[in-house]
Design a protein around this motif. Structure first.
Motif, PDB file in Angstrom:
ATOM      1  N   LEU A   1      12.610   2.394  -5.475  1.00  0.00           N
ATOM      2  CA  LEU A   1      13.679   3.232  -4.929  1.00  0.00           C
ATOM      3  C   LEU A   1      13.707   3.210  -3.403  1.00  0.00           C
ATOM      4  O   LEU A   1      14.526   3.891  -2.791  1.00  0.00           O
ATOM      5  N   LYS A   2      12.782   2.419  -2.806  1.00  0.00           N
ATOM      6  CA  LYS A   2      12.725   2.232  -1.349  1.00  0.00           C
ATOM      7  C   LYS A   2      12.460   3.544  -0.609  1.00  0.00           C
ATOM      8  O   LYS A   2      13.191   3.925   0.319  1.00  0.00           O
ATOM      9  N   VAL A   3      11.397   4.228  -1.037  1.00  0.00           N
ATOM     10  CA  VAL A   3      10.920   5.388  -0.288  1.00  0.00           C
ATOM     11  C   VAL A   3      10.131   4.847   0.895  1.00  0.00           C
ATOM     12  O   VAL A   3       8.985   4.416   0.760  1.00  0.00           O
ATOM     13  N   THR A   4      10.736   4.869   2.066  1.00  0.00           N
ATOM     14  CA  THR A   4      10.175   4.178   3.232  1.00  0.00           C
ATOM     15  C   THR A   4       8.858   4.785   3.713  1.00  0.00           C
ATOM     16  O   THR A   4       8.089   4.103   4.395  1.00  0.00           O
ATOM     17  N   GLU A   5       8.609   6.045   3.385  1.00  0.00           N
ATOM     18  CA  GLU A   5       7.368   6.682   3.832  1.00  0.00           C
ATOM     19  C   GLU A   5       6.131   6.044   3.212  1.00  0.00           C
ATOM     20  O   GLU A   5       5.010   6.269   3.682  1.00  0.00           O
ATOM     21  N   LEU A   6       6.316   5.249   2.163  1.00  0.00           N
ATOM     22  CA  LEU A   6       5.190   4.541   1.546  1.00  0.00           C
ATOM     23  C   LEU A   6       4.847   3.254   2.283  1.00  0.00           C
ATOM     24  O   LEU A   6       3.795   2.661   2.031  1.00  0.00           O
ATOM     25  N   ASN A   7       5.696   2.809   3.182  1.00  0.00           N
ATOM     26  CA  ASN A   7       5.505   1.504   3.823  1.00  0.00           C
ATOM     27  C   ASN A   7       4.170   1.365   4.552  1.00  0.00           C
ATOM     28  O   ASN A   7       3.492   0.335   4.425  1.00  0.00           O
ATOM     29  N   PRO A   8       3.749   2.356   5.373  1.00  0.00           N
ATOM     30  CA  PRO A   8       2.457   2.179   6.060  1.00  0.00           C
ATOM     31  C   PRO A   8       1.291   1.986   5.098  1.00  0.00           C
ATOM     32  O   PRO A   8       0.428   1.124   5.325  1.00  0.00           O
ATOM     33  N   ALA A   9       1.273   2.778   4.017  1.00  0.00           N
ATOM     34  CA  ALA A   9       0.182   2.644   3.048  1.00  0.00           C
ATOM     35  C   ALA A   9       0.234   1.296   2.353  1.00  0.00           C
ATOM     36  O   ALA A   9      -0.795   0.633   2.163  1.00  0.00           O
ATOM     37  N   MET A  10       1.432   0.833   1.987  1.00  0.00           N
ATOM     38  CA  MET A  10       1.560  -0.445   1.293  1.00  0.00           C
ATOM     39  C   MET A  10       1.203  -1.604   2.223  1.00  0.00           C
ATOM     40  O   MET A  10       0.591  -2.586   1.785  1.00  0.00           O
ATOM     41  N   SER A  11       1.545  -1.493   3.493  1.00  0.00           N
ATOM     42  CA  SER A  11       1.184  -2.558   4.447  1.00  0.00           C
ATOM     43  C   SER A  11      -0.323  -2.661   4.591  1.00  0.00           C
ATOM     44  O   SER A  11      -0.886  -3.766   4.652  1.00  0.00           O
ATOM     45  N   ARG A  12      -0.969  -1.496   4.617  1.00  0.00           N
ATOM     46  CA  ARG A  12      -2.427  -1.496   4.758  1.00  0.00           C
ATOM     47  C   ARG A  12      -3.080  -2.115   3.520  1.00  0.00           C
ATOM     48  O   ARG A  12      -4.026  -2.893   3.621  1.00  0.00           O
ATOM     49  N   ILE A  13      -2.584  -1.758   2.327  1.00  0.00           N
ATOM     50  CA  ILE A  13      -3.128  -2.326   1.086  1.00  0.00           C
ATOM     51  C   ILE A  13      -2.908  -3.834   1.054  1.00  0.00           C
ATOM     52  O   ILE A  13      -3.794  -4.611   0.665  1.00  0.00           O
ATOM     53  N   THR A  14      -1.713  -4.268   1.480  1.00  0.00           N
ATOM     54  CA  THR A  14      -1.411  -5.703   1.487  1.00  0.00           C
ATOM     55  C   THR A  14      -2.366  -6.459   2.403  1.00  0.00           C
ATOM     56  O   THR A  14      -2.867  -7.539   2.066  1.00  0.00           O
ATOM     57  N   ARG A  15      -2.652  -5.895   3.588  1.00  0.00           N
ATOM     58  CA  ARG A  15      -3.585  -6.549   4.518  1.00  0.00           C
ATOM     59  C   ARG A  15      -4.985  -6.652   3.914  1.00  0.00           C
ATOM     60  O   ARG A  15      -5.663  -7.684   4.057  1.00  0.00           O
TER      61      ARG A  15
END
Length: 549
Positions: free
Chosen positions: A530-544
């Motif tokens: 649903l593109k909840v943008t507030e999750l982006n920092p956490a997802m970027s960290r997990i991806t790294r």
């Protein structure tokens, strides 16, 4: 009020630490703290049960715990941090003399308050416990109060130490300090199990080994929690020196502190009403209410409190620079992050409910009914988790602007709702369901407080980016409902296919582990789609992290 405006401000002297990094590191420490803390609560129920002894222990802990929640939990810290930030910015010595004056006054004031409380222990017990019901044990509660009230000194000192370190950007050791307390309590409960005695026979004689072990050991844990941060104070360059002179900002702090005292007194009034009603209901009601409250606070303590602790110095700097737009931006970001983190967990606790209680508390001296009661009490109150966290965020905004009056007025409204609806529970509920009503009312008061706080901030600051919060909330609700539905399906399937005679504890753990993990995966996965943008920092960290592997 007119639209939010950016006032003239100087360039920041140094870069602020990453909010995600600071709150993330604290979340790890807080997770360890909450896990060990909950383990100590479970061991308490296993060793002692959830009857009259544990109820009396909970009553004896009520005042020190209230100090913990209202001081260390944010109020005192939120008042002091903005003042310390200003002192560090304005004073030639970086605020050193101001800190030393605070460290000189605090022990004296706290010790005097503790002495008064201990002298009034029998009266306090009478206020908190309705002895006429015949179901409470006022004498035992008084005995525990004598042993536990000295914690007030160390709760207060711990709050002050934490505020000073947070203002210097030091978050690590203060976040780990409660772990040491929990370890001391676990050792205490082990000793309690080994020593003989029965605290209910003649508690005011203060000679029963079990009474002394439980009371003194619990207090020792708080002492350790406060003092363990002293090495961090030394490393941060904070040196203690008796300094009795006056500083004009101590007058300012005194004015803020008077409103804080009013805030605390209002909170105690609400606690007194709830405690009297709960201790007059079936035995174990007070324990169920307190343990459900601690479960309720678990997600907030791990995620929400870490975020708010990290954002408070940053918000205080914006307020000190008269940067209204920066304050509003921090409020909006904090509220949206709290919503995305906590709403799925709130939905999960609602549907897991009694199964969570059975999984955690159906052991030893505790019965299945008592364990289910704790879980059900949590389920009916879980809807208040996000309003509670939002309210704590709003209070920090006012404190950052050196306004302690408005939080006290919000507290007055919240407590009035809580007391009024709690008294209504006495009229419409029986003693077996009373604790459920009290827990529901507590969360309802948080919802009222959050709405009122938002209105007050709108008047004070202008536009609050409510539209962005509304979008985030709506999308998070959809994800949370899908996650909750997944938990319900796992629960239904487990009951359907579990072999006849399977232990309720086994069923509960299957539902909690499988249903909980699946529910969270579905909830947060849906929010990503649903593109909840507030999750982006956490997802970027997990991806790294995954890429490093």
């Amino acid at each position: 009020m007119s639209e939010t405006r950016q006032m003239d401000k100087p360039a920041p002297a140094k870069a602020q630490p990453s909010l995600a990094k600071a709150s993330g590191s604290m979340a790890i420490a807080t997770l360890a703290s909450r896990i060990t803390g909950f383990l100590s609560r479970i061991v308490l129920v296993v060793v002692v049960g959830s009857g009259v002894i544990t109820d009396s222990y909970q009553v004896g802990m009520t005042i020190p715990l209230q100090v913990y929640e209202l001081l260390l939990g944010g109020v005192l810290t939120s008042i002091i941090v903005p003042l310390l930030v200003r002192a560090e910015k304005e004073d030639a010595d970086g605020g050193e003399a101001y800190i030393q004056r605070l460290l000189t006054m605090a022990p004296v004031i706290l010790l005097a308050a503790t002495v008064v409380m201990m002298l009034a222990a029998p009266l306090l017990t009478t206020i908190y416990v309705d002895g006429s019901s015949g179901k409470a044990h006022p004498e035992l509660a008084t005995a525990f109060a004598y042993l536990l009230l000295p914690e007030i000194v160390f709760f207060g000192l711990g709050a002050l130490f934490t505020a000073i370190l947070n203002s210097r950007g030091v978050f690590g050791l203060p976040a780990w300090a409660p772990v040491f307390n929990n370890l001391v309590v676990l050792v205490t409960l082990g000793v309690y199990l080994l020593v003989p005695g029965d605290p209910t026979i003649n508690p005011l004689a203060m000679s029963d080994p079990k009474l002394l072990v439980l009371g003194i050991g619990t207090t020792l844990g708080i002492v350790v929690q406060a003092l363990v941060v002293l090495p961090a104070m030394r490393r941060a360059g904070i040196r203690f020196k008796w300094r009795w002179g006056w500083d004009r900002r101590l007058t300012e702090f005194g004015g803020l502190a008077l409103w804080m005292v009013f805030y605390v007194v209002l909170g105690l009034a609400g606690v007194i009403v709830v405690t009297r009603i709960a201790t007059a209901a079936v035995p174990g009601s007070m324990t169920a209410y307190n343990f459900a409250w601690q479960l309720f606070q678990l997600p907030y303590g791990i995620l929400g409190f870490s975020l708010l602790t990290a954002i408070m110095p940053r918000m205080s700097k914006a307020a000190a620079d008269n940067d209204v737009r920066g304050v509003v931006a921090d409020l909006s970001l904090g509220s949206r992050l709290l919503t995305t983190m906590l709403l799925p967990l709130s939905a999960g606790m609602t549907v897991l409910g009694s199964q969570l209680g059975v999984a955690l508390f159906f052991y030893g001296a505790n019965t299945l009914d008592k364990a289910q009661q704790i879980g059900t009490t949590l389920a009916v109150s879980a809807f208040g988790l996000v309003p509670y966290a939002i309210t704590m965020m709003q209070l920090r905004v006012f404190y950052a602007m050196k306004d302690a009056r408005t939080p006290a007025m919000l507290q007055l409204l919240t407590v009035a709702v809580k007391i009024g609806l709690s008294v209504l529970c006495v009229q419409v509920l029986d003693e077996h369901t009373m604790v459920l009503g009290l827990a529901f009312v507590n969360s309802m008061s948080f919802l009222v407080g959050a709405v009122a706080g938002n209105i007050w901030l709108r008047v004070r600051l202008g536009r609050l980016e409510t539209g962005r919060l509304g979008r985030t909330f709506g999308l998070t609700v959809i994800g949370s409902l899908l996650g909750a539905l997944s938990v319900v399906l796992v629960h239904t399937a487990t009951l359907e296919f579990a072999p006849l005679g399977t232990s309720p504890r086994v069923i509960a753990w299957i539902v909690v582990v499988v249903g909980g993990l699946l529910g969270l995966a579905v909830a947060f996965g849906s929010m990503m789609l649903l593109k909840v943008t507030e999750l982006n920092p956490a997802m970027s960290r997990i991806t790294r992290l995954l890429r490093r592997r």
